[in-house]
Write a protein that holds these residues in place. Structure first.
Motif, mmCIF file in Angstrom:
data_model
loop_
_atom_site.group_PDB
_atom_site.id
_atom_site.type_symbol
_atom_site.label_atom_id
_atom_site.label_comp_id
_atom_site.label_asym_id
_atom_site.label_seq_id
_atom_site.Cartn_x
_atom_site.Cartn_y
_atom_site.Cartn_z
ATOM 1 N N GLU B 403 58.364 48.969 28.305
ATOM 2 C CA GLU B 403 58.283 50.406 28.031
ATOM 3 C C GLU B 403 56.901 50.978 28.322
ATOM 4 O OE1 GLU B 403 59.554 50.750 24.006
ATOM 5 O OE2 GLU B 403 61.586 50.069 24.523
ATOM 6 N N GLN B 404 55.965 50.120 28.683
ATOM 7 C CA GLN B 404 54.600 50.593 28.931
ATOM 8 C C GLN B 404 54.559 51.577 30.080
ATOM 9 O OE1 GLN B 404 55.700 47.458 29.178
ATOM 10 N NE2 GLN B 404 54.884 46.362 30.910
ATOM 11 N N GLU B 405 53.605 52.529 29.980
ATOM 12 C CA GLU B 405 53.304 53.384 31.125
ATOM 13 C C GLU B 405 51.977 52.901 31.716
ATOM 14 O OE1 GLU B 405 53.793 57.411 29.687
ATOM 15 O OE2 GLU B 405 55.969 57.210 29.854
ATOM 16 N N LEU B 406 50.901 53.017 30.924
ATOM 17 C CA LEU B 406 49.620 52.443 31.321
ATOM 18 C C LEU B 406 49.204 51.433 30.261
ATOM 19 C CD1 LEU B 406 47.687 55.735 32.239
ATOM 20 C CD2 LEU B 406 49.120 54.316 33.732
ATOM 21 N N PHE B 407 48.521 50.377 30.673
ATOM 22 C CA PHE B 407 48.066 49.374 29.702
ATOM 23 C C PHE B 407 46.794 48.711 30.203
ATOM 24 C CE2 PHE B 407 49.494 45.648 32.120
ATOM 25 C CZ PHE B 407 50.425 46.223 32.975
ATOM 26 N N ALA B 408 45.906 48.350 29.258
ATOM 27 C CA ALA B 408 44.654 47.691 29.607
ATOM 28 C C ALA B 408 44.823 46.195 29.400
ATOM 29 C CB ALA B 408 43.534 48.211 28.714
ATOM 30 N N LEU B 409 44.512 45.423 30.427
ATOM 31 C CA LEU B 409 44.675 43.977 30.267
ATOM 32 C C LEU B 409 43.666 43.254 31.163
ATOM 33 C CD1 LEU B 409 46.474 42.233 28.515
ATOM 34 C CD2 LEU B 409 48.076 42.039 30.386
ATOM 35 N N SER B 410 43.445 41.978 30.873
ATOM 36 C CA SER B 410 42.525 41.204 31.700
ATOM 37 C C SER B 410 43.100 39.821 31.930
ATOM 38 C CB SER B 410 41.166 41.099 31.023
ATOM 39 O OG SER B 410 41.273 40.298 29.877
ATOM 40 N N TRP B 411 42.490 39.094 32.817
ATOM 41 C CA TRP B 411 42.966 37.763 33.204
ATOM 42 C C TRP B 411 41.737 36.929 33.496
ATOM 43 C CZ3 TRP B 411 47.923 35.835 33.489
ATOM 44 C CH2 TRP B 411 48.145 34.674 34.216
ATOM 45 N N ALA B 412 41.538 35.882 32.723
ATOM 46 C CA ALA B 412 40.408 35.001 32.961
ATOM 47 C C ALA B 412 40.953 33.678 33.472
ATOM 48 C CB ALA B 412 39.606 34.807 31.680
ATOM 49 N N ALA B 413 41.054 33.554 34.785
ATOM 50 C CA ALA B 413 41.628 32.332 35.346
ATOM 51 C C ALA B 413 40.649 31.173 35.160
ATOM 52 C CB ALA B 413 41.935 32.530 36.822
ATOM 53 N N GLY B 414 39.363 31.468 35.146
ATOM 54 C CA GLY B 414 38.382 30.400 34.973
ATOM 55 C C GLY B 414 38.198 29.559 36.221
ATOM 56 N N ASN B 415 38.779 29.977 37.350
ATOM 57 C CA ASN B 415 38.566 29.282 38.613
ATOM 58 C C ASN B 415 38.790 30.297 39.725
ATOM 59 O OD1 ASN B 415 41.405 29.160 39.706
ATOM 60 N ND2 ASN B 415 41.650 28.264 37.671
ATOM 61 N N GLU B 416 38.479 29.893 40.961
ATOM 62 C CA GLU B 416 38.503 30.902 42.021
ATOM 63 C C GLU B 416 39.732 30.813 42.906
ATOM 64 O OE1 GLU B 416 35.470 29.181 45.244
ATOM 65 O OE2 GLU B 416 34.661 29.291 43.229
ATOM 66 N N ASP B 417 40.714 30.002 42.553
ATOM 67 C CA ASP B 417 41.897 29.908 43.412
ATOM 68 C C ASP B 417 42.766 31.155 43.210
ATOM 69 O OD1 ASP B 417 44.393 29.288 44.607
ATOM 70 O OD2 ASP B 417 43.797 27.185 44.592
ATOM 71 N N PRO B 418 42.937 31.981 44.264
ATOM 72 C CA PRO B 418 43.674 33.232 44.075
ATOM 73 C C PRO B 418 45.108 33.003 43.596
ATOM 74 C CG PRO B 418 42.561 33.216 46.201
ATOM 75 C CD PRO B 418 42.448 31.832 45.644
ATOM 76 N N ASP B 419 45.671 31.828 43.918
ATOM 77 C CA ASP B 419 47.055 31.580 43.502
ATOM 78 C C ASP B 419 47.194 31.690 41.986
ATOM 79 O OD1 ASP B 419 49.807 30.697 43.783
ATOM 80 O OD2 ASP B 419 49.127 28.838 42.851
#
Lengths: 316, 514
Positions: B403-419
């Motif tokens: 149901e979201q319209e806009l939402f603030a979120l982050s992602w800390a992969a901790g590595n540089e592999d784009p996958d």
């Protein structure tokens, strides 16, 4: 008196049961569950469902509650979901630190509050009385975390007199001096609001008591003023004061959650906050149950104290 | 005050900034207490920052990047089109309990997580076992020092996953000895061994004299959990901590000129974004999403809210890493262009929408302050945004409702592999609630590129595919791109040789104490 106490003791069970139901419902009905928080934004639906099943969260709430209660009556509060340790041991291990903190704060607020209150009542409208009124307003309206941080900045950061956090020095230490040094700021922070409440109440009841006929009689008999105030005045003013001190004991146990978090005090409060943020249900339920038991026992003790202070209650 | 004074009198002498710091002991301030010390059973940095000192993985990151180097494996080969990985193990390595590190230990460490019939599988919850190791079919001990992983399907980021904490190798003897209680008695091959844990107070680690890279210079590490930022800062400035991280941006100026500490900065492998529900009107129109990217002044957010603790982002991939498109520039702050695009899309009068923001959360930096700036930026071009702040757990649960319209979120992969960033966040197979893709955007060409980049093992070819993908994402933005976190930490002056690692790890083994 004895039947009264026995009856009160028998009520402890139902009270705790009620508390456990409320806590269980609040935790389970608030949005976000342990699996959601543990897995974070990365979670896939399968991971979530698998973890929920493993944690037993997919069963109906009454079943979950009954299973938990079944263990509790056997003295088993379950295992923390993430700490991988039995909850009972974990809570009791932390409880000592909370008792030291709230006990000290209670002592400070009772002794300090009564002393201030008596002093204000014997010299109404004096400078001390007015200062104490201002301090009370300040003390009662300051949030614990704000006061804690202000004291920390002054006494730990600027003056360097006291350590800012923890219960013992990180390098060992561990003796009484070390403990007292670490205890000072959190205990004062926690006691601040209570001391003012006790002081204001003591002042008003003392003023009322000191206006009674028997006080005039005592003075007329030639009793030394100090004895008039302490033996004839304070003793008779104690009943409402004891009541409010009992209430404060409960308030302090609750306030310890914030104070402990601010000062990294290793008590039940920090544990409970950690548990709530992770939705570690067994851990939070265990913490609340132990704190609730403590609160009920304090109330019981307060009631017993009434009887001790006022023989009329004993006879009823 | 008199009470404070009497405490001071009682306690004077044993406290204060002059408290003796034993030589060789390093005290680290953690933001929260680790939950437990089994890398396979935790998901938070506070836990893995301690665990990674004790246990290690076959593949490692060097001290300054998240490229891949040998760890407990000396070398590896990838065969059969990415369907088999063979690792040659380092010889002569022993766990802290004296038992040998070998192929059986590797097999044990993985099978306990992925094989439901493994005798030690039921003793733990392995939250990311399927996310991390779901593509493993079997783990075979070829000989004492050779292990082969057979895959169900190729996954180019497998080696990066093998450098993650969950892939750390544990002592099978210790797991068998402690059973369900192993997470409180971790045993590995790392530079430090576990000594004790006083709950709520400290975890003590001691240097491993037989460490295969040679013993480290620090004798002991004490980790203290201190949640309150001001308390952590005060302890650092009064000499009761040697190292503190996750310092709030507002403290940095205060620390910069302080004689007792050195401020450290380090780019983190992380991305903070404002997700847009691409399935809802008017966000299904590319021009609206472009307009929103032009409308938000991310440079101002980075400068004024984050006080420089972020790098304004042009896309989802961290600039400077092998998968990043070097030609990408962040959307410039251009409210006029935004208004024009909105007018073209038929929204000259603007519209109203809702933005969901967590009050705090792992990797969220200063979510409410950042969202407030975004709100006022969008208001300036006619988009009226109502902010709804929520507690982290409630926020995550609510995002599954779509149901979201806009939402603030982050992602800390901790590595540089784009996958490990773009696939879960931007491939349409990962739409919530099945996966973590909450912006619900679909582009067949993008899906195809991300899928191909997953199957090819050659890094050069993968990089080219990711570059194409990023060009699509910037032209047709599913999010408002905001920033990549720059970590901030501070150390006491006696700490030498420490840097903040892009994986958010705390490599205290690099430290020597003056």
């Amino acid at each position: 008196m004895r039947t009264y106490l026995v009856r009160r003791l028998l009520l402890v069970g139902p009270v705790l049961l009620g508390v456990s139901v409320v806590v269980f419902m609040v935790l389970h009905l608030s949005p976000g569950d342990p699996a959601e928080i543990m897995l974070g934004p990365q979670a896939t639906k399968e991971d979530l469902e698998r973890l929920r099943t493993e944690l037993g969260l997919t069963e109906p709430l009454p079943v979950q509650y009954a299973r938990w209660l079944g263990h509790v009556v056997q003295g088993d509060l379950g295992r923390s979901l993430w700490m991988k340790r039995p909850v009972l041991g974990e809570v009791l291990g932390r409880f000592q630190a909370t008792l030291i903190l709230t006990g000290t704060a209670l002592l400070l607020s009772t002794v300090g509050g009564i002393a201030l209150g008596v002093a204000s009542a014997t010299r109404p409208n004096s400078l001390l009385d007015r200062l104490s009124a201002v301090a009370s307003l300040f003390g009662a309206s300051m949030p614990v975390f704000w006061l804690g941080i202000v004291l920390m900045v002054i006494f730990a950061l600027w003056l360097g007199w006291l350590p800012a956090s923890g219960m013992y020095s990180p390098y060992g230490g561990g003796d009484l001096r070390d403990l007292l040094a670490h205890l000072a700021l959190p205990a004062i922070t926690l006691a601040a609001a209570s001391v003012t409440i006790v002081a204001r109440l003591t002042r008003s009841t003392m003023l009322e008591t000191l206006g009674q006929d028997y006080i005039r009689t005592a003075r007329a008999k030639g009793v030394v003023e100090r004895l008039v105030v302490l033996r004839h005045g304070l003793r008779n003013a104690l009943i409402p004061i004891v009541t409010v001190v009992g209430v404060q004991a409960g308030y302090l146990l609750g306030g310890a959650v914030l104070t402990e978090t601010v000062f990294a005090w290793p008590g039940v409060g920090t544990l409970m906050v950690q548990g709530i943020l992770a939705r570690d249900f067994p851990l939070v339920q265990g913490c609340v149950l132990v704190v609730a038991l403590c609160f009920v026992l304090v109330n019981l003790a307060v009631d017993a104290l009434y009887a001790w202070f006022d023989p009329r209650i004993r006879l009823e | 005050m008199w009470i404070a004074a009497s405490f001071v009198l009682l306690a004077r002498g044993s406290v204060g900034p002059t408290a003796a710091q034993p030589a060789g002991t390093l005290v680290v301030g953690a933001v929260a207490e680790p939950v437990n010390l089994d890398a396979a059973q935790v998901t938070d940095f506070n836990s893995t920052r301690v665990i990674r000192r004790i246990t290690e993985a076959l593949v490692a990151f060097p001290d300054d990047s998240t490229q891949l180097v040998p760890g407990l494996a000396e070398s590896w080969t990838v065969g059969r089109d990415g369907l088999a990985y063979t690792f040659k193990l380092r010889k002569g390595v022993r766990f802290h309990d004296g038992t040998p590190f070998n192929a059986e230990a590797v097999k044990f460490s993985f099978e306990r997580q992925i094989d439901p019939n493994h005798p030690f599988n039921k003793l733990g919850k392995y939250p990311f076992a399927s996310f991390n190791f779901g593509t493993i079919k079997s783990v075979e001990a070829v000989d004492e020092h050779t292990v082969q992983f057979v895959m169900k399907e190729p996954r180019a980021s497998f080696l990066t996953i093998m450098a993650g904490a969950a892939a750390n190798i544990v002592s099978p003897t210790a797991v068998k000895k402690w059973g369900a209680d192993y997470p409180n008695h971790p045993v590995g091959t790392g530079p430090f061994r576990f000594v004790s844990w006083d709950r709520g107070q400290r975890i003590v680690l001691e240097k491993n004299p037989d460490y295969w890279k040679g013993p480290v210079k620090v004798e002991r590490v004490i980790v203290r959990p201190i949640v309150e930022d001001q308390a952590r800062l005060t302890e650092l400035l009064t000499g009761n901590l040697d190292l503190a991280v996750n310092l709030p941006p507002d403290f940095i100026a205060q620390l910069e000129n302080h004689p007792k500490v050195t401020v450290l900065r380090g780019q983190g492998a992380h991305v903070w974004y404002l997700g847009i529900n691409n399935q809802k009107k008017p966000f299904d129109d590319k021009r609206v999403r472009q307009a929103m990217n032009y409308a938000v002044n991310k440079e101002a957010i980075v400068r004024d809210v984050l006080k420089g603790t972020g790098l304004a982002s042009a896309g989802p991939v961290l600039p400077g890493t092998w998968g990043a498109e070097p030609g990408l520039k962040p959307y410039p702050y251009d409210p006029d262009r935004a208004r024009k695009l909105l007018a073209e899309a038929g929204h000259a009068a603007g519209f109203s929408t809702t933005l969901w923001v967590p009050e705090s959360g792992s990797g969220m930096q200063s979510p409410v302050a950042m969202a407030t700036v975004i709100q006022s930026n969008l208001k300036a071009v006619g988009i009226n945004v109502a902010l709804q702040t929520m507690e982290w757990g409630a926020f995550l649960a609510k995002l599954r409702t779509k149901e979201q319209e806009l939402f603030a979120l982050s992602w800390a992969a901790g590595n540089e592999d784009p996958d490990l960033v773009v696939y879960p966040l931007l491939h349409s197979s990962q739409w919530t609630p099945g996966g973590p893709y909450r912006a619900l955007y679909k582009n067949a060409r993008l899906d195809d590129l991300l899928q191909q980049a997953r199957l090819v093992t050659d890094q050069g070819k993968r990089a080219e595919l990711y570059r194409q993908a990023q060009r699509i994402l910037v032209d047709d933005p599913p999010w408002i791109f905001i920033d990549h976190e720059i970590q901030v930490g501070a150390v006491s002056k006696r700490v030498q040789g420490f840097t903040l690692h892009p994986s958010f790890d705390l490599r205290v083994e690099t430290i020597s104490l003056k």
